[in-house]
Scaffold this motif. Structure first.
Motif, PDB file in Angstrom:
ATOM      1  N   MET A 118      43.619  48.379  34.979  1.00  0.00           N
ATOM      2  CA  MET A 118      42.632  47.307  35.066  1.00  0.00           C
ATOM      3  C   MET A 118      42.855  46.379  36.258  1.00  0.00           C
ATOM      4  O   MET A 118      42.215  45.335  36.363  1.00  0.00           O
ATOM      5  CB  MET A 118      42.651  46.479  33.778  1.00  0.00           C
ATOM      6  N   ALA A 120      45.610  44.623  37.078  1.00  0.00           N
ATOM      7  CA  ALA A 120      46.313  43.409  36.654  1.00  0.00           C
ATOM      8  C   ALA A 120      47.821  43.666  36.673  1.00  0.00           C
ATOM      9  O   ALA A 120      48.276  44.793  36.886  1.00  0.00           O
ATOM     10  CB  ALA A 120      45.868  42.996  35.254  1.00  0.00           C
ATOM     11  N   HIS A 209      30.758  40.665  30.860  1.00  0.00           N
ATOM     12  CA  HIS A 209      30.757  41.357  32.157  1.00  0.00           C
ATOM     13  C   HIS A 209      29.609  42.361  32.180  1.00  0.00           C
ATOM     14  O   HIS A 209      28.884  42.469  33.165  1.00  0.00           O
ATOM     15  CB  HIS A 209      32.103  42.056  32.375  1.00  0.00           C
ATOM     16  N   VAL A 247      37.393  48.617  37.229  1.00  0.00           N
ATOM     17  CA  VAL A 247      37.597  47.171  37.119  1.00  0.00           C
ATOM     18  C   VAL A 247      38.906  46.796  37.813  1.00  0.00           C
ATOM     19  O   VAL A 247      39.934  47.447  37.616  1.00  0.00           O
ATOM     20  CB  VAL A 247      37.653  46.725  35.644  1.00  0.00           C
ATOM     21  N   LEU A 249      40.791  43.338  37.858  1.00  0.00           N
ATOM     22  CA  LEU A 249      40.718  41.976  37.333  1.00  0.00           C
ATOM     23  C   LEU A 249      41.198  40.940  38.335  1.00  0.00           C
ATOM     24  O   LEU A 249      40.600  39.864  38.464  1.00  0.00           O
ATOM     25  CB  LEU A 249      41.530  41.883  36.037  1.00  0.00           C
ATOM     26  N   ASN A 250      42.265  41.236  39.049  1.00  0.00           N
ATOM     27  CA  ASN A 250      42.763  40.242  40.007  1.00  0.00           C
ATOM     28  C   ASN A 250      41.840  40.104  41.206  1.00  0.00           C
ATOM     29  O   ASN A 250      41.786  39.048  41.840  1.00  0.00           O
ATOM     30  CB  ASN A 250      44.191  40.579  40.433  1.00  0.00           C
ATOM     31  N   CYS A 254      38.805  36.066  37.897  1.00  0.00           N
ATOM     32  CA  CYS A 254      38.483  35.273  36.702  1.00  0.00           C
ATOM     33  C   CYS A 254      39.764  34.725  36.077  1.00  0.00           C
ATOM     34  O   CYS A 254      40.870  35.178  36.373  1.00  0.00           O
ATOM     35  CB  CYS A 254      37.719  36.118  35.695  1.00  0.00           C
ATOM     36  N   TYR A 257      39.845  37.278  30.487  1.00  0.00           N
ATOM     37  CA  TYR A 257      39.017  38.475  30.344  1.00  0.00           C
ATOM     38  C   TYR A 257      39.466  39.191  29.082  1.00  0.00           C
ATOM     39  O   TYR A 257      40.662  39.372  28.848  1.00  0.00           O
ATOM     40  CB  TYR A 257      39.207  39.376  31.571  1.00  0.00           C
ATOM     41  N   TYR A 275      43.391  39.278  28.932  1.00  0.00           N
ATOM     42  CA  TYR A 275      43.972  39.036  30.256  1.00  0.00           C
ATOM     43  C   TYR A 275      43.928  37.542  30.542  1.00  0.00           C
ATOM     44  O   TYR A 275      42.902  36.893  30.310  1.00  0.00           O
ATOM     45  CB  TYR A 275      43.162  39.816  31.306  1.00  0.00           C
ATOM     46  N   ARG A 277      44.981  34.897  33.723  1.00  0.00           N
ATOM     47  CA  ARG A 277      45.270  35.003  35.158  1.00  0.00           C
ATOM     48  C   ARG A 277      46.673  34.528  35.517  1.00  0.00           C
ATOM     49  O   ARG A 277      47.400  35.218  36.226  1.00  0.00           O
ATOM     50  CB  ARG A 277      44.226  34.227  35.960  1.00  0.00           C
TER      51      ARG A 277
END
Length: 430
Positions: A118, A120, A209, A247, A249-250, A254, A257, A275, A277
């Motif tokens: 993902m 992350a 999303h 996806v 994420l970083n 956001c 998530y 998730y 951040r």
């Protein structure tokens, strides 16, 4: 009526007369089916995707256009789950304090593969039991006071909306809703509606999303940037994203998530994630399930996993699902998903259906939602399944949500389209 002793006696007698071999008890899902050669993807793509279809237990005569509700785990995932139960239930773990339970360790061997998948880091990822649990963590745990506002869309799933409504009823948080365009012409139209709905009291923007209602892919990166520019936390319900689209994420940027792995990633039922951040975000989200370790900030996202005993074989199945998707390649999966959705979307609009997803292909993934006035959705849904083994879903009165996982063929979609035409003719709907 047999009492307990009589029943046990008769059962023993039956087993003595009819011995059952271990092979006969072996589930069909453990039957290995070779994966198609990677070279087939380029030389004969139709044959490649058809061969992948054999990894799923769904019978050949069933067309599942409802992966948006729940996916079907392929054979390697099921084998990993069953093997996991067989090994963990022997209770022969090496350490004297090691048991086949989940709830107190960090379980990096399961978190890290999914975090990598993902985009992350492992310290940002908590593996939970479903997206509903993760959404409840956010809604119940995010630090807010009476009168503070959360901004959501009018297309949020009940599992995304209801935790905020509960928070509102108990603690006076204000839930403010903006209307999604139906359909949105482009990403800017969505961003403008969010921007116009922000007030000085907005503390968090919580949106899907990918809309479970219409299949629209919201511009997550731009929404996160808009929120950050105004000092607002951005949170996304990503229940449909893992396994449907690639996806990172970083890269999205956001703050929070959530999501599920049992839909488009075809992982074990009972797997979800949260998730967060960084530490500045974690410091603003209280645990709402607590056991030992919940208040240790050095554990980062791991502390949100401290939920008590759970089921390790589900995580073994999750790892297998990630391996399966990676073996195919998320770029290929996403391209295939989008191609099938573009096809069914175009065919339905040719038939006069109103597009509620978007005319912009960039805002569509693997769900096409259309409105077909005159068609009673539930009646059509029941007729298709009961008589023809075709699954769809939607909303009353006339909305159809058509999900197109990569293992479907155009022939499967054409079968649905032909049946849809037959249904309208039978009902006298022009």
């Amino acid at each position: 009526m047999l009492d307990r002793r009589s029943f046990l006696g008769s059962a023993a007698a039956m087993s003595a007369v009819t011995p059952v071999s271990a092979q006969a008890l072996a589930p069909i899902s453990l039957t290995s089916v070779p994966l198609p050669a990677a070279s087939l993807r380029d030389t004969n793509p139709d044959a490649y995707w058809k061969a992948l279809r054999a990894q799923f237990l769904i019978p050949d005569d069933v067309v599942n256009l409802n992966v948006g509700t729940v996916g079907s785990s392929p054979r390697p995932v099921l084998k990993a789950i069953f093997d996991g139960f067989e090994t963990t239930e022997q209770m022969t773990q090496a350490g004297s304090e090691e048991y086949p339970i989940w709830g107190y360790g960090s379980w990096d061997q399961y978190r890290k593969p999914f975090a990598d998948f993902m985009g992350a880091k492992v310290e940002q990822m908590a593996i939970l039991r479903n997206c509903t649990e993760a959404n409840s963590y956010v809604a119940n745990g995010f630090d807010m006071k009476v009168g503070d506002e959360v901004l959501i869309s009018d297309e949020e799933h009940g599992s995304g909306e209801m935790p905020w409504m509960l928070r509102s009823r108990r603690y006076g948080v204000v839930v403010k809703t903006f209307a999604m365009p139906k359909p949105p012409r482009d990403a800017a139209e969505i961003l403008n509606r969010i921007n116009d709905a922000i007030t000085p009291k907005t503390r968090i923007i919580f949106v899907s999303h990918i809309s479970t209602s219409t299949g629209v892919i919201l511009p997550a990166k731009q929404i996160a940037a808009l929120a950050r520019s105004k000092g607002i936390i951005s949170a996304f319900d990503g229940a449909h994203a893992p396994g449907m689209i690639k996806v990172d994420l970083n890269d999205i940027g956001c703050d929070l998530y959530t999501g599920s792995m049992h839909k488009w990633l075809f992982a074990t039922k009972g797997t979800g994630f949260l998730y967060l951040r960084d530490k500045s975000v974690m410091d603003r989200v209280w645990n709402t399930v607590a056991t030992g370790g919940y208040d240790d900030p050095t554990r980062m996202a791991d502390r949100y996993m401290q939920i008590g005993s759970s089921c390790i074989p589900t995580l073994m199945g999750l790892n297998a699902a990630i391996d399966f998707a990676n073996a195919i390649g998320m770029d290929r999966i996403e391209a295939r998903n989008r191609m099938l959705t573009d096809y069914i979307h175009a065919e339905m609009t040719k038939r006069g259906a109103e597009s509620w997803t978007s005319p912009d292909p960039a805002l569509r993934g693997a769900i096409a939602t259309v409105n077909v006035p005159g068609v009673q959705r539930m009646e059509l849904q029941d007729w298709l399944w009961t008589n023809h083994k075709v699954r769809i879903r939607g909303g009353n009165p006339s909305k159809l949500r058509l999900a197109t996982p990569y293992f479907l063929s155009k022939a499967d979609i054409d079968r649905f389209l032909s049946l849809f035409d037959d249904y309208r003719k039978m009902k006298g709907i022009s």
